[in-house]
Structure formats: C-alpha cells, structure tokens
Design a protein around this motif. Structure first.
Motif, PDB file in Angstrom:
ATOM      1  N   SER A 252       1.107  -1.174  -0.063  1.00 21.18           N
ATOM      2  CA  SER A 252       0.001  -0.016   0.013  1.00 21.18           C
ATOM      3  C   SER A 252       0.724   1.218  -0.033  1.00 21.18           C
ATOM      4  CB  SER A 252      -1.059  -0.157   1.213  1.00 21.18           C
ATOM      5  OG  SER A 252       0.098  -0.114   2.295  1.00 21.18           O
ATOM      6  N   SER A 256       3.822   5.553  -3.185  1.00 17.75           N
ATOM      7  CA  SER A 256       4.378   6.916  -2.473  1.00 17.75           C
ATOM      8  C   SER A 256       5.776   6.856  -1.993  1.00 17.75           C
ATOM      9  CB  SER A 256       3.383   7.266  -1.380  1.00 17.75           C
ATOM     10  OG  SER A 256       3.245   6.407  -0.691  1.00 17.75           O
ATOM     11  N   ASN A 287       1.269  -8.416  -7.016  1.00 18.05           N
ATOM     12  CA  ASN A 287       1.524  -7.103  -7.343  1.00 18.05           C
ATOM     13  C   ASN A 287       3.119  -6.695  -7.811  1.00 18.05           C
ATOM     14  OD1 ASN A 287      -0.908  -5.331  -6.446  1.00 18.05           O
ATOM     15  ND2 ASN A 287      -0.657  -6.813  -4.668  1.00 18.05           N
ATOM     16  N   ALA A 360     -10.506  -1.993  -3.784  1.00 19.90           N
ATOM     17  CA  ALA A 360      -9.242  -1.799  -4.423  1.00 19.90           C
ATOM     18  C   ALA A 360      -8.044  -1.379  -3.646  1.00 19.90           C
ATOM     19  CB  ALA A 360      -9.162  -1.285  -5.963  1.00 19.90           C
ATOM     20  N   LYS A 361      -8.343  -0.056  -2.915  1.00 20.62           N
ATOM     21  CA  LYS A 361      -7.544   0.726  -2.371  1.00 20.62           C
ATOM     22  C   LYS A 361      -7.331   0.242  -0.928  1.00 20.62           C
ATOM     23  CE  LYS A 361      -6.191   5.311  -0.904  1.00 20.62           C
ATOM     24  NZ  LYS A 361      -6.722   6.800  -0.798  1.00 20.62           N
ATOM     25  N   VAL A 362      -8.426   0.044  -0.320  1.00 17.67           N
ATOM     26  CA  VAL A 362      -8.376  -0.744   1.063  1.00 17.67           C
ATOM     27  C   VAL A 362      -7.814  -2.043   1.323  1.00 17.67           C
ATOM     28  CG1 VAL A 362      -9.615  -1.311   3.169  1.00 17.67           C
ATOM     29  CG2 VAL A 362     -10.515   0.663   1.609  1.00 17.67           C
ATOM     30  N   GLY A 364      -5.465  -3.273  -1.189  1.00 23.36           N
ATOM     31  CA  GLY A 364      -4.105  -3.337  -1.820  1.00 23.36           C
ATOM     32  C   GLY A 364      -3.953  -4.144  -2.918  1.00 23.36           C
TER      33      GLY A 364
END
Length: 405
Positions: A252, A256, A287, A360-362, A364
């Motif tokens: 996640s 960044s 991933n 999708a974001k939560v 990962g």
C-alpha cells in the motif's frame, strides 16, 4: 412523620394492638379454605418432577435456549467486531470497511458495531475476546500481524491461541525490501561479502520487522539494525537522508514511498517477500510480478534452493504476517450453521465485482479469501512448530539481545 406500621396489621389497629376508635368497622369472618387432599399434593409433586426430568433430557434447553443464529439467520442481531488496536490505523480502517460491507450479504441484514479495545500492542483486547466472547457468531475478532507475532513468540502476556479460533475470512498484503543506491548496492549480490555492513531501519524486532530480520538471516546478509523508528514513513525518510541503507515497505505504501526514488536511481528494489500459494510454497507477489522473492534471492546468492530451519521459519512468518495478515475470527464453539453463513457471506462479498472495485485501495490489490478450504489452509499456516519458535526467539536473543518474556 413516616409510619413504621407493618402492612400485615389489620386496619384500625395501632402498633401496640389497641383499637383506634369505637367506630371500628365490623368484619364478616370467612370460612377456612378446604384442605388439600393427598391425591392433589401427589399430583403437584409429580408435575414438578416431570418438568425437572424434561429439562434434564432436553439438555437444559428450557433454561438455556439454543442461539438464535444456529438456523443461519442473523435477523435482529448485531455483528460486533472486536478491534484490538486504536481507531484510525490501517487495521481499524480495514475492519470498519469490511464490517460495513459484509452485513449487506449476511442473511437477516444484522447491524454492525466496531469496538476498539487498544492496549498492550493488541494483546489485551485479544485476551478479552478469547476469555469471554459469545460463541453464537455475533462477536468477531479482528486479527492482524500485531497480535499474531506476540503469539508466535510465546510472550507471557498472551492468553489467547489462534488454534482456539476459526477463520471466517482472510486478507493479505505484500511488500518489498529495497536499498539506498549510494550505499553501494546495485542488486542482491551486494548484500553479502561486504567490507561494511548495511544498516537496516526498524520499528521493533518483535513486531512485523521480524519477518525481514529472518529473511536477512536466511540470506546470510551483512546487515546491522537500528530500531525505534515510529513508523515506516520515518524509516523511508531516513534512508533518503542517508542515515540508513535498507528498508521495506508494504504494498500500500510502495507507490508513494519507493517507486519514485527507484525511478530516479536513488533506491534499488532488491526483492519482494512473496506470497504463499495453496501448497504453502513461496511464489511471486502478483503486485510485483517482475521482482524476485526472498527465496529466489537466496538461490541467486548461494546457488541452491533454500531449505532447512531458517527457511521453514521464513515461510511460517510469511504466511502469518503477509499472506494471511488480516482476518476475521470466531470461537471454535460457534455453531456450524452460523459459521458457514458468515464464511459464505464473506465469500460472496469477496467475489462481487462491485465490491472489488470499491475495495481496491483498502485491500491493496489482494483478494478477500473465504472459500470452503480457507479454514484448512489457515489452520496449517497457523501451526507453528516448536523448532520455528525456538529459532526465532534464539535469533532475537543472540543477534539483537532481545529476550522474550
């Protein structure tokens, strides 16, 4: 003044029994009630005996009715999620998201109540759940690596065992280990035979960092460690400032924290932790399909596939802290129909395309897993041998001077 007169005293009588006045109301005496016959008394005693026998034969069901969830319907119930960590963190966010969505799929549309019980790195709340949780499927434990690692280490404060719980659904994550390029690292081959060890930045050797420490020991990397950072964000910044040389970031945070500096040539992605497949073997993380795993890095460095005590410990920790990092658990005594309803509802949730897009974001990019074989696979992953425990606690003591209480 408040009277102390007993309610059993007849009207018009003072406390000492004298008449209140000459105008006392006349009362008609009623005849005595008829005496009970021997037949009536025996019938009453027999009725009570029959009631007692029925209660015994039915297993006390008259006094302890079966759980209302045993029929696989949660109408009128509330799913209470015990989150053993503070609100606002990653586990809390995950649990509240999953709980809110899951109740839409459970028969009866139960309510949802997240309860945070932080303390002792997640140990206190998990202890309480193990001690007193309802066994009807309405109280659910949120498990995460923060509570799994202390159990693996056998810490004295831990009063729970995941062997006494049953997994409803699990969700994993992944991560990569990367290095500062200016430390003279171009690839995994630069982890060994060094003149100066590389410095790893950690938070706590007895937390999620333990999997990385075991990976370094497996690879025989020339690494020393500094602990005490307050999070992986500060570790990443310290690496960019040149204060440490090695770090890991979970999936996640990869975009960044790592991707940008890797493209700029300031950092080198060395390996991913990988994932456990259904056979319990280490495979590439979906991933990070182009990044070799720790197992592949070992083969590059030593010319053979990894095996032995250290590799078994690494695979065990990989499963517990990454592949099955988060999950929902209920007591083993939970009725089968209630358990299966929760599991099947979670499976429907996880395979719903609309949910997958929303999640999708939560999540990962890692699936919500609740198929019919999940309990068996997780049970195997959570079977920690005494040799693995001994190796891990010995590593902490011998290399990091940390003695597990």
């Amino acid at each position: 003044m408040t009277s102390n007169k007993s309610s059993l005293e007849p009207p018009g009588t003072s406390p000492d029994g004298a008449a209140d006045s000459a105008e006392q109301t006349q009362h008609t005496e009623l005849p005595d009630p008829p005496k009970h016959s021997r037949r009536t008394i025996l019938a009453a005693v027999g009725a009570f005996a029959l009631l007692g026998t029925a209660t015994t034969v039915l297993g006390g069901s008259l006094l302890n009715p079966p759980s209302s969830t045993e029929d696989g319907d949660f109408s009128g119930e509330t799913l209470e999620f015990l989150i053993p960590l503070a609100s606002g963190g990653g586990t809390d966010t995950w649990a509240r998201f999953i709980g809110t969505e899951l109740t839409n799929y459970v028969a009866g549309r139960p309510g949802f109540a997240p309860v945070n019980e932080a303390g002792g790195e997640g140990i206190l709340g998990t202890n309480r759940f193990a001690r007193s949780a309802k066994t009807d499927g309405t109280e659910i434990l949120v498990g995460t690596a923060s509570t799994v690692v202390p159990w693996v280490l056998g810490r004295s404060a831990v009063k729970y065992s995941f062997e006494d719980l049953k997994p409803v659904v699990v969700n994993g994550t992944g991560g990569v280990i990367y290095a500062r390029a200016e430390a003279g690292v171009a690839g995994v081959q630069d982890l060994i035979n060094r003149d100066t060890p590389l410095e790893f930045g950690g938070i706590s050797a007895t937390g999620l960092d333990i999997t990385t420490l075991v990976a370094f020991d497996l690879l025989e990397a020339d690494v020393t460690s500094t602990f005490g950072f307050e999070g992986r964000g500060p570790v990443n910044l310290a690496l960019q400032r040149g204060e440490i040389d090695l770090d890991y970031q979970t999936t996640s945070a990869y975009g960044s924290a790592v991707e940008g500096i890797a493209k700029e040539g300031k950092a080198v992605v060395l390996m991913s932790f990988g994932q456990l497949d259904e056979a319990g073997e280490v495979v590439r993380d979906p991933n990070f399909p182009d990044v070799p795993t720790v197992a592949e890095a070992y083969e590059t460095l030593h010319g053979a596939k990894p095996s032995g005590e250290k590799y078994e410990a690494y695979k065990t920790l990989l499963g517990l802290t990454y592949t099955y990092q988060k999950g929902l658990w209920v007591p083993q005594e939970t009725p089968e129909k209630a358990y299966q309803l929760l599991r099947e509802s979670s499976e429907k949730l996880g395979t719903d395309p609309a949910f997958q897009e929303k999640a999708a974001k939560v999540l990962g990019g890692y699936p919500l897993v609740a198929d019919s074989g999940v309990a068996g696979r997780v049970r195997e992953a959570y079977t920690v041998s005494s040799s693995v425990r001994s190796y891990v606690t010995g590593l902490l003591a011998d290399k990091y001077n940390i003695h597990v209480e």
